[in-house]
Design an enzyme around this catalytic site. Structure first.
Site, PDB file in Angstrom:
ATOM      1  N   LYS A 139       0.611 -36.496 -17.684  1.00 32.75           N
ATOM      2  CA  LYS A 139       0.386 -37.662 -18.234  1.00 32.75           C
ATOM      3  C   LYS A 139       1.535 -38.332 -19.491  1.00 32.75           C
ATOM      4  CE  LYS A 139      -3.007 -41.546 -18.288  1.00 32.75           C
ATOM      5  NZ  LYS A 139      -4.405 -41.650 -18.083  1.00 32.75           N
ATOM      6  N   SER A 178     -11.989 -42.258 -21.531  1.00 33.04           N
ATOM      7  CA  SER A 178     -10.654 -41.673 -22.199  1.00 33.04           C
ATOM      8  C   SER A 178     -10.855 -42.727 -23.392  1.00 33.04           C
ATOM      9  CB  SER A 178      -9.527 -42.162 -21.327  1.00 33.04           C
ATOM     10  OG  SER A 178      -9.612 -41.431 -20.716  1.00 33.04           O
ATOM     11  N   ARG A 192      -7.926 -36.158 -10.133  1.00 31.10           N
ATOM     12  CA  ARG A 192      -7.405 -37.110 -10.359  1.00 31.10           C
ATOM     13  C   ARG A 192      -5.912 -36.922  -9.959  1.00 31.10           C
ATOM     14  NH1 ARG A 192      -5.352 -37.579 -17.427  1.00 31.10           N
ATOM     15  NH2 ARG A 192      -4.136 -35.878 -16.705  1.00 31.10           N
TER      16      ARG A 192
END
Length: 360
Positions: free
Chosen positions: A286, A257, A188
């Protein structure tokens, strides 16, 4: 049937009722077989509820066909179709064939109901059409759940990594994770341009190729294909499962997600291979405005059997709170990648996971 038999004539209406009765029986019987499969083989409350909902709705519509009329038209002993058996009807190589055969049986019965109900019971015909389309979606969801559970049966520890400062640094980190027994690595990375990003993706693939560690690309199905990744992961604001699947094809994994139970249910129906559920706790990697937390994990554990990974701020210290929800699969990032020894950190979490029951 509402006094409209004259559209067909008495004899034709009587014979049409035989078709409607036989089709209704086939549909309800097939649905019961499928319910039993998701109930006893998959132990999946969500999919069982979906199939039961179809059966109950169909049963309610069938009440418009008077049972006296159905029984009067029924003639099993003289039905020429009862003596004709296809070779495949008596054979099932495995349970997947049982599932496929019964979904087909129900859909075909609904199509017959739809067509033969049109002259005298158009509302029933329209309902049969709606239910048939729902079953196309449920067929995919049941088979995808079954396949994903088999493919990800051993996957408990999923680690997120960024692109690091160089390809060589990323390769060293991923090598540590593979040695530590990590089951899935997701790349990511939001900072790098596409050319640099595909280089990082190929670096992860070089390390994981031929190992027991899967490689997932975040957000970018195009780069997942170019890097020969095992799959792609998308969020609620990225590509849909349908669009991602169009790019990566039927064999690569597509993860989604989810942040509430409705999104989790929709991911199952959309054909996802697994879901990430969270955020569970505040994360160092995040920012989130809200945290559904362990309560959301308990909801998912109670009703969904598609592989589900808890995500968001999970580390060795709070893993016990996650396990208490019924989850047995977790996504970890900084708790492992920022550890002094990532391989050792991964092994410690795997040890904790191994002390509880199998993943649902």
């Amino acid at each position: 049937m509402g006094g409209k038999e004259d559209r067909l004539g008495p004899d034709a209406a009587f014979r049409a009722m035989r078709v409607l009765d036989a089709s209704a029986n086939r549909a309800v019987e097939g649905l019961r077989v499928l319910e039993d499969y998701v109930r006893f083989m998959l132990d999946d409350p969500f999919l069982m509820g979906e199939l039961k909902g179809v059966r109950h709705e169909l049963t309610a519509w069938l009440e418009r066909l008077p049972m006296d009329a159905r029984l009067a038209a029924r003639e099993t002993l003289a039905d020429v179709g009862t003596t004709i058996k296809g070779l495949q009807e008596a054979r099932r190589q495995d349970l997947s064939q049982l599932v496929d055969a019964n979904f087909s049986r129900v859909r075909e019965a609904l199509r017959s109901l739809e067509e033969y109900a049109k002259p005298a019971a158009p509302d029933l015909a329209a309902a049969a059409e709606r239910l048939r389309y729902r079953l196309y979606t449920l067929h995919r969801a049941v088979r995808r759940t079954d396949q994903a559970r088999a493919r990800l049966a051993a996957a408990k520890l999923y680690v997120l990594v960024d692109g690091c400062e160089s390809e060589s640094e990323l390769e060293c980190l991923c090598d540590d994770l593979v040695r530590g027994g990590v089951h899935v690595i997701q790349l990511r990375e939001k900072r790098l341009d596409d050319r640099a990003l595909i280089g990082r993706a190929r670096a992860v693939r070089r390390v994981t190729r031929g190992t027991g560690t899967l490689f997932i690309m975040n957000d970018r199905p195009d780069l997942a294909v170019l890097a020969e990744a095992d799959g792609v992961h998308v969020g609620q604001e990225e590509l849909t499962v349908k669009d991602a699947r169009t790019i990566v094809g039927p064999d690569r994994l597509v993860g989604v997600s989810t942040h509430d139970i409705e999104q989790a249910r929709q991911a199952v129906l959309d054909g996802a291979d697994y879901i990430g559920c969270g955020p569970t706790f505040p994360s160092a990697t995040k920012r989130f405005e809200a945290f559904p937390g362990p309560a959301f994990l308990r909801q998912v554990a109670a009703e969904i059997r598609l592989p589900a990974f808890a995500i968001g701020g999970i580390h060795e210290g709070n893993l016990g709170m996650v396990l208490e929800t019924g989850f047995r699969r977790v996504v970890v990032s900084s708790g492992i990648v920022r550890a002094e020894d990532p391989a050792a950190a991964a092994k410690r979490i795997l040890d904790l996971l191994s002390q509880v029951g199998e993943a649902p």
